[in-house]
Structures are given as C-alpha cells and as structure tokens.
Motif scaffolding. Structure first.
Motif, PDB file in Angstrom:
ATOM      1  N   LEU A   9      47.077  30.185  56.582  1.00 51.11           N
ATOM      2  CA  LEU A   9      47.167  31.121  57.666  1.00 51.11           C
ATOM      3  C   LEU A   9      47.023  32.585  56.742  1.00 51.11           C
ATOM      4  CD1 LEU A   9      50.144  30.009  59.636  1.00 51.11           C
ATOM      5  CD2 LEU A   9      47.944  29.942  60.294  1.00 51.11           C
ATOM      6  N   LEU A  10      47.683  32.717  55.806  1.00 48.21           N
ATOM      7  CA  LEU A  10      47.587  34.092  54.977  1.00 48.21           C
ATOM      8  C   LEU A  10      46.054  34.217  54.490  1.00 48.21           C
ATOM      9  CD1 LEU A  10      50.992  33.929  52.876  1.00 48.21           C
ATOM     10  CD2 LEU A  10      50.284  35.593  54.956  1.00 48.21           C
ATOM     11  N   LEU A  11      45.574  33.147  54.146  1.00 48.68           N
ATOM     12  CA  LEU A  11      44.133  33.384  53.477  1.00 48.68           C
ATOM     13  C   LEU A  11      43.213  33.689  54.665  1.00 48.68           C
ATOM     14  CD1 LEU A  11      42.169  32.897  51.165  1.00 48.68           C
ATOM     15  CD2 LEU A  11      41.989  30.631  51.927  1.00 48.68           C
ATOM     16  N   PHE A  12      43.723  33.139  56.003  1.00 46.84           N
ATOM     17  CA  PHE A  12      42.503  33.491  57.158  1.00 46.84           C
ATOM     18  C   PHE A  12      42.818  34.891  57.355  1.00 46.84           C
ATOM     19  CE2 PHE A  12      42.292  34.570  61.645  1.00 46.84           C
ATOM     20  CZ  PHE A  12      41.354  34.183  62.035  1.00 46.84           C
ATOM     21  N   VAL A  13      44.067  35.651  57.166  1.00 49.35           N
ATOM     22  CA  VAL A  13      44.169  37.009  57.410  1.00 49.35           C
ATOM     23  C   VAL A  13      43.540  37.784  56.604  1.00 49.35           C
ATOM     24  CG1 VAL A  13      46.051  38.619  57.188  1.00 49.35           C
ATOM     25  CG2 VAL A  13      46.450  36.542  58.420  1.00 49.35           C
ATOM     26  N   ALA A  14      43.576  37.435  55.255  1.00 54.83           N
ATOM     27  CA  ALA A  14      42.872  38.192  54.030  1.00 54.83           C
ATOM     28  C   ALA A  14      41.249  38.234  54.445  1.00 54.83           C
ATOM     29  CB  ALA A  14      43.064  37.606  52.861  1.00 54.83           C
ATOM     30  N   VAL A  15      40.812  36.863  54.591  1.00 51.24           N
ATOM     31  CA  VAL A  15      39.436  36.847  54.691  1.00 51.24           C
ATOM     32  C   VAL A  15      38.640  37.579  55.690  1.00 51.24           C
ATOM     33  CG1 VAL A  15      37.498  35.222  55.054  1.00 51.24           C
ATOM     34  CG2 VAL A  15      39.190  34.528  53.326  1.00 51.24           C
ATOM     35  N   SER A  16      39.565  37.549  56.888  1.00 51.44           N
ATOM     36  CA  SER A  16      39.141  38.040  58.247  1.00 51.44           C
ATOM     37  C   SER A  16      39.195  39.756  58.135  1.00 51.44           C
ATOM     38  CB  SER A  16      40.219  37.937  59.365  1.00 51.44           C
ATOM     39  OG  SER A  16      40.171  36.565  59.576  1.00 51.44           O
ATOM     40  N   CYS A  17      40.216  40.198  57.253  1.00 49.90           N
ATOM     41  CA  CYS A  17      40.176  41.507  56.925  1.00 49.90           C
ATOM     42  C   CYS A  17      38.847  42.201  56.150  1.00 49.90           C
ATOM     43  CB  CYS A  17      41.547  42.163  56.155  1.00 49.90           C
ATOM     44  SG  CYS A  17      42.938  42.133  57.327  1.00 49.90           S
ATOM     45  N   VAL A  18      38.485  41.384  54.992  1.00 47.44           N
ATOM     46  CA  VAL A  18      37.618  41.647  54.031  1.00 47.44           C
ATOM     47  C   VAL A  18      36.235  41.347  54.816  1.00 47.44           C
ATOM     48  CG1 VAL A  18      36.162  40.783  52.313  1.00 47.44           C
ATOM     49  CG2 VAL A  18      38.756  40.713  51.914  1.00 47.44           C
ATOM     50  N   ALA A  19      35.988  40.480  55.757  1.00 49.93           N
ATOM     51  CA  ALA A  19      34.940  40.315  56.530  1.00 49.93           C
ATOM     52  C   ALA A  19      34.535  41.631  57.252  1.00 49.93           C
ATOM     53  CB  ALA A  19      35.018  38.983  57.122  1.00 49.93           C
ATOM     54  N   SER A  20      35.657  41.992  58.122  1.00 54.39           N
ATOM     55  CA  SER A  20      35.586  43.136  58.984  1.00 54.39           C
ATOM     56  C   SER A  20      35.833  44.554  58.131  1.00 54.39           C
ATOM     57  CB  SER A  20      36.644  43.208  59.851  1.00 54.39           C
ATOM     58  OG  SER A  20      37.829  43.284  59.395  1.00 54.39           O
ATOM     59  N   LYS A  21      35.795  44.186  56.941  1.00 57.08           N
ATOM     60  CA  LYS A  21      35.994  45.715  56.082  1.00 57.08           C
ATOM     61  C   LYS A  21      37.170  46.526  56.638  1.00 57.08           C
ATOM     62  CE  LYS A  21      31.087  45.707  54.781  1.00 57.08           C
ATOM     63  NZ  LYS A  21      30.033  46.417  54.686  1.00 57.08           N
ATOM     64  N   VAL A 114      37.827  43.859  37.760  1.00 58.48           N
ATOM     65  CA  VAL A 114      37.903  43.061  38.728  1.00 58.48           C
ATOM     66  C   VAL A 114      38.526  41.932  38.619  1.00 58.48           C
ATOM     67  CG1 VAL A 114      36.737  42.214  40.979  1.00 58.48           C
ATOM     68  CG2 VAL A 114      35.935  44.304  39.705  1.00 58.48           C
ATOM     69  N   ILE A 115      39.828  41.730  39.126  1.00 60.27           N
ATOM     70  CA  ILE A 115      40.527  40.657  38.941  1.00 60.27           C
ATOM     71  C   ILE A 115      40.690  39.553  40.206  1.00 60.27           C
ATOM     72  CG2 ILE A 115      42.942  39.544  38.179  1.00 60.27           C
ATOM     73  CD1 ILE A 115      43.256  42.208  36.655  1.00 60.27           C
ATOM     74  N   LYS A 116      40.534  38.447  40.110  1.00 60.22           N
ATOM     75  CA  LYS A 116      40.669  37.462  41.482  1.00 60.22           C
ATOM     76  C   LYS A 116      41.347  36.561  41.003  1.00 60.22           C
ATOM     77  CE  LYS A 116      35.908  39.046  43.076  1.00 60.22           C
ATOM     78  NZ  LYS A 116      34.617  38.411  43.464  1.00 60.22           N
ATOM     79  N   LYS A 117      42.337  35.908  42.355  1.00 59.60           N
ATOM     80  CA  LYS A 117      43.006  34.950  42.042  1.00 59.60           C
ATOM     81  C   LYS A 117      42.494  33.716  43.029  1.00 59.60           C
ATOM     82  CE  LYS A 117      47.986  33.147  42.226  1.00 59.60           C
ATOM     83  NZ  LYS A 117      49.306  33.436  42.356  1.00 59.60           N
ATOM     84  N   LYS A 118      42.467  32.592  42.441  1.00 61.33           N
ATOM     85  CA  LYS A 118      41.972  31.530  43.568  1.00 61.33           C
ATOM     86  C   LYS A 118      43.298  30.972  44.367  1.00 61.33           C
ATOM     87  CE  LYS A 118      38.782  28.751  42.159  1.00 61.33           C
ATOM     88  NZ  LYS A 118      37.911  27.782  41.311  1.00 61.33           N
ATOM     89  N   ILE A 119      42.867  31.175  45.648  1.00 66.15           N
ATOM     90  CA  ILE A 119      43.863  30.582  46.767  1.00 66.15           C
ATOM     91  C   ILE A 119      43.263  29.757  47.633  1.00 66.15           C
ATOM     92  CG2 ILE A 119      45.515  31.292  48.340  1.00 66.15           C
ATOM     93  CD1 ILE A 119      46.304  32.554  45.759  1.00 66.15           C
ATOM     94  N   ALA A 120      43.714  28.385  47.647  1.00 67.94           N
ATOM     95  CA  ALA A 120      43.318  27.472  48.549  1.00 67.94           C
ATOM     96  C   ALA A 120      41.747  27.028  48.264  1.00 67.94           C
ATOM     97  CB  ALA A 120      43.580  27.657  50.096  1.00 67.94           C
ATOM     98  N   GLY A 121      41.253  27.307  47.090  1.00 66.96           N
ATOM     99  CA  GLY A 121      39.828  27.253  46.727  1.00 66.96           C
ATOM    100  C   GLY A 121      38.963  28.599  46.820  1.00 66.96           C
ATOM    101  N   ILE A 122      39.698  29.313  47.229  1.00 69.16           N
ATOM    102  CA  ILE A 122      38.853  30.786  47.425  1.00 69.16           C
ATOM    103  C   ILE A 122      39.227  31.883  46.529  1.00 69.16           C
ATOM    104  CG2 ILE A 122      37.943  32.542  49.228  1.00 69.16           C
ATOM    105  CD1 ILE A 122      38.159  30.357  51.356  1.00 69.16           C
ATOM    106  N   GLU A 123      38.673  32.635  45.996  1.00 73.00           N
ATOM    107  CA  GLU A 123      38.985  33.781  45.178  1.00 73.00           C
ATOM    108  C   GLU A 123      39.092  35.018  45.787  1.00 73.00           C
ATOM    109  OE1 GLU A 123      35.876  34.188  41.994  1.00 73.00           O
ATOM    110  OE2 GLU A 123      37.162  32.824  40.748  1.00 73.00           O
ATOM    111  N   ILE A 124      40.357  35.586  45.793  1.00 73.38           N
ATOM    112  CA  ILE A 124      40.882  36.725  46.467  1.00 73.38           C
ATOM    113  C   ILE A 124      40.995  37.961  45.427  1.00 73.38           C
ATOM    114  CG2 ILE A 124      42.663  37.797  47.820  1.00 73.38           C
ATOM    115  CD1 ILE A 124      41.040  35.560  49.359  1.00 73.38           C
ATOM    116  N   GLU A 125      40.203  39.072  45.781  1.00 70.15           N
ATOM    117  CA  GLU A 125      40.547  40.137  44.714  1.00 70.15           C
ATOM    118  C   GLU A 125      41.939  40.574  44.847  1.00 70.15           C
ATOM    119  OE1 GLU A 125      38.628  44.533  43.966  1.00 70.15           O
ATOM    120  OE2 GLU A 125      37.118  42.741  44.566  1.00 70.15           O
ATOM    121  N   ILE A 126      42.425  40.978  43.690  1.00 66.80           N
ATOM    122  CA  ILE A 126      43.883  41.659  43.496  1.00 66.80           C
ATOM    123  C   ILE A 126      43.720  43.021  43.635  1.00 66.80           C
ATOM    124  CG2 ILE A 126      45.683  41.954  42.171  1.00 66.80           C
ATOM    125  CD1 ILE A 126      45.299  38.973  40.971  1.00 66.80           C
TER     126      ILE A 126
END
Length: 219
Positions: A9-21, A114-126
């Motif tokens: 669920l949190l990953l969905f929020v993060a990816v949605s925000c990144v995609a919509s900028k 640029v530091i990224k952490k893998k969450i549920a198989g997807i890298e999220i930028e810190i």
C-alpha cells in the motif's frame, strides 16, 4: 502477511506520486508516507558474500558490487573490498581500497549522491534530509579540514593517504584494515535491506571527475 500488505500500500502511494510528479518536500503527508515505507525492515534479495570476481571495470563481491560508469574520468577506483557482507552499521568493518587521482582534488569539487532502497522488489529513491540521503554536496573540500588533523585515523598516515583537502594527484592504496564503528543513532530508513548508490563528482567547470554505482545490503 500484514506487514507485506502495508508495504504494498505504501509502495503504491510512493509510485503514484512519482508517476504524477506530485511529490515535493512541502507535501508533508506524502513525504511521511515515503519515509515510513523506507523505514520498514526488508529481507535481502541478494546473495551472501561467498565469492569475489572482477571483470573489467565491474567488481562482484557476493551481495556487495560496484561498477565504474565513466572509465575515462580522472578519479579512479581500481579495487575495493568490504567485509562483513552484508554490511553492519556498527562493529568491526574491514576495508581495502586502491584508487588513483589523475588530477588534484581542490576547492569547488561537487558530488551528487542518489541512494535507493529496494522495497517489495522496486527501488525507491531516498529523499535528502539533513544532508543525508540523495543529496548534492556543492563543495566537498569545504567539508574536509584544510590542514591535516592531529587525529587522522590510523593507518591512513602510514600509507600517506590524505585526511585534508586539497588532495594531490597520485595512487593511494589502503591494504585490508579493520575499523571499529561505534553504535550511533541512524535515520529510520537506514534499516536492514538492499540499497543502490550512485555517485558522481564534478569540478568547477562541470567536468565529470568520477562516476560509480554501488549495491550493498545492510544487516
């Protein structure tokens, strides 16, 4: 199972925000959700440190790997060894480094991380917070003493590795050396998991001096 659902669920929020900028530091709710997501402990997907191979400008060391993304850049990392692997945030850390500077490192050198952490198989930028995370440092030399400190950690003086800036060009070699890292408070996102780190350095004129990618696991 519940923890996995929260991650998704949190990953969905993060990816949605990144995609919509739509993400910005002023968006406090979104920022908090991303930091909460990054703070969740993760089970490593990398292999344990059981072998070491170097092919060209790429080195493979179990879970820890590094690669040169600009072989013509003047600041070169020839070899790098880190143990234990996965890396622990406190305790003994053994390091060996061989690097070459074909130019003097002087005032005005900037570095971008640029530091990224893998969450549920997807890298999220810190995000960059208090100069920690995916940050740009505009003058690296200003962060280093201009004169050699009296407490330059051993054995760096023995091997003539500078503790001050500017750093003259030359070849610098640190053989396997064990440092003891004391327990220190760390940000919540710096928890166990798999990380990727991109490092680029530039001089005042904007010329690329170094480009490296690292992958490691924190335990």
């Amino acid at each position: 199972m519940t923890n996995r659902i929260v991650q998704v669920l949190l990953l969905f929020v993060a990816v949605s925000c990144v995609a919509s900028k739509s993400f910005s530091k002023s968006d406090e709710f979104t920022h908090q959700q991303i930091m909460k997501l990054l703070s969740l402990p993760q089970k490593s997907e990398m292999m344990p440190n059981v072998f070491k191979v170097k092919i060209g400008d790429k080195a493979f060391l179990g879970a820890f790997t590094w690669s040169n993304c600009n072989s013509s850049a003047p600041l070169k990392l020839n070899s790098l060894f880190i143990s234990p692997d996965p890396v622990k945030l406190s305790g003994d850390l053994t390091v060996a480094v061989n690097g070459t500077a074909d130019v003097n490192v002087v005032q005005g050198l900037s570095a971008k991380l640029v530091i990224k952490k893998k969450i549920a198989g997807i890298e999220i930028e810190i995000p960059c917070e208090s100069n920690i995370g995916s940050c740009t440092y505009n003058d690296v030399c200003s962060m280093i003493p201009s004169t050699p400190p009296a407490d330059c950690p051993a054995p760096l003086p023995t091997y003539k590795i500078p503790c001050s800036c500017p750093v003259p060009k030359g070849n610098y070699v640190l053989p396997k050396t064990t440092f003891t890292i004391p327990p220190i408070p760390v940000p919540g996102w710096l928890a166990s998991g798999d990380y990727s780190i991109g490092v680029k350095a530039y001089d005042k004129a904007g010329n690329n001096l170094a480009c490296y990618n690292f992958k490691l696991t924190l335990a």
